[in-house]
Design a protein around this motif. Structure first.
Motif, short mmCIF file in Angstrom:
data_model
loop_
_atom_site.label_atom_id
_atom_site.label_comp_id
_atom_site.label_asym_id
_atom_site.label_seq_id
_atom_site.Cartn_x
_atom_site.Cartn_y
_atom_site.Cartn_z
N ILE A 297 -6.74 2.53 7.06
CA ILE A 297 -6.73 2.24 6.28
C ILE A 297 -7.25 1.01 5.77
CG2 ILE A 297 -4.66 1.47 4.91
CD1 ILE A 297 -2.30 2.59 6.84
N GLY B 203 1.20 7.32 1.07
CA GLY B 203 1.21 8.71 0.60
C GLY B 203 -0.19 8.96 0.22
N THR B 204 -1.24 7.67 -0.28
CA THR B 204 -2.58 8.11 -0.83
C THR B 204 -3.58 7.53 -0.35
OG1 THR B 204 -2.21 5.59 -1.70
CG2 THR B 204 -1.24 7.55 -2.95
N VAL B 205 -3.58 7.43 1.11
CA VAL B 205 -4.54 6.45 2.05
C VAL B 205 -4.76 7.79 3.28
CG1 VAL B 205 -4.15 4.22 1.34
CG2 VAL B 205 -2.95 4.96 3.14
N ASN B 206 -5.62 7.91 3.79
CA ASN B 206 -6.09 8.11 4.97
C ASN B 206 -4.82 7.90 6.86
OD1 ASN B 206 -7.00 8.99 8.19
ND2 ASN B 206 -9.41 9.46 7.38
N THR C 233 0.43 -1.04 0.18
CA THR C 233 0.16 0.11 -0.11
C THR C 233 1.23 1.54 0.01
OG1 THR C 233 -2.04 -1.54 1.17
CG2 THR C 233 -1.30 1.24 1.24
N ASP C 234 0.48 1.99 -0.82
CA ASP C 234 1.34 3.16 -1.32
C ASP C 234 0.84 4.71 -0.03
OD1 ASP C 234 2.38 5.96 -1.01
OD2 ASP C 234 2.06 5.82 -3.18
#
Length: 181
Positions: free
Chosen positions: A61, A54-57, A51-52
Motif C-alpha cells: 500500500i 478494498g481498493t488496494v493490494n 485509504t479504502d
C-alpha cells in the motif's frame, strides 16, 4: 444461471471468507477454481481521507492514510504491508491531541509518516511530545502549524501528543547582574 453472494457490511470483528467456484457442464465435465481467501479488516474508527483498503493490494500500500476528521491523520511515507492484520481499530488510535500506533504488536507499522493533529488551540507552534518526553529532532520534524493544525514528520512510531512550547522571554536565564565585592 446467476448466483448472489452476500457478506454483511457491518463487521465488528475481522472476518475471513474462503470461496471457490465449481461448475459442471451439460456433458458432466467438472471444473473448479482454487480456493481464495477474503479478509474483511475492521477499521470503523476512521473517516475522511482514510485509504479504502478494498481498493488496494494489502501487501503493497502506497500513501496509506488513516484519519479521524476532527482529531488528526497519519499518512505513511513508505510502502506498508497490511497482509495478516485484522482489527486496525485495536492498534491505531487517533484522538484529540494524540496519535498512536501499537508497534510492539504490529512492528510492520513502525515506519516514517506525516502526522496531522487538528483543533489545537496554541497561540504559537507547540512542541511535540513522544512517550511523555520532548521528541528529539532526529525523530520529529515540524512541517507547519497553522489554524490549529500541526503537521510534522516522524521517522518511527509511538505515542505522539503536543504541549505548549516554552516562550523565550529574553529576560530569563543566563548572565550575571553584578560583580562580587
Amino acid at each position: 444461471e446467476r448466483f448472489n453472494v452476500s457478506i454483511s457490511t457491518t463487521v465488528s470483528s475481522t472476518q475471513y471468507h474462503n470461496w471457490s467456484i465449481a461448475c459442471t457442464d451439460v456433458f458432466g465435465h467438472e471444473r473448479s477454481t482454487d480456493t481464495k481467501r477474503v479478509t474483511l479488516i475492521v477499521m470503523s474508527n476512521f473517516s475522511g481521507e482514510t485509504t479504502d483498503l478494498g481498493t488496494v493490494n494489502l501487501s503493497k500500500i502506497e500513501n496509506l492514510t488513516f484519519e479521524r476528521v476532527n482529531s488528526g491523520k497519519i499518512k505513511f511515507s513508505e510502502i506498508v504491508n497490511l497482509s495478516g492484520i485484522d482489527d486496525i481499530n485495536k492498534y491505531i488510535k487517533i484522538s484529540y491531541n494524540r496519535v498512536e500506533i501499537d508497534t510492539s504488536t504490529i512492528p510492520i507499522l513502525n515506519k516514517s509518516a506525516t502526522l496531522y493533529i487538528y483543533n489545537l488551540t496554541y497561540s504559537t507552534t507547540p512542541k511535540i511530545v513522544r512517550d511523555n518526553i520532548t521528541c528529539p529532532d532526529t525523530i520529529c520534524k515540524i512541517v507547519s502549524y497553522s489554524n490549529g493544525t500541526l503537521i510534522f514528520n516522524v521517522s518511527q512510531f509511538s505515542v505522539y501528543t503536543t504541549e505548549e512550547a516554552p516562550t523565550d522571554s529574553g529576560s530569563s536565564g543566563g548572565g550575571s547582574s553584578g560583580g562580587s565585592s
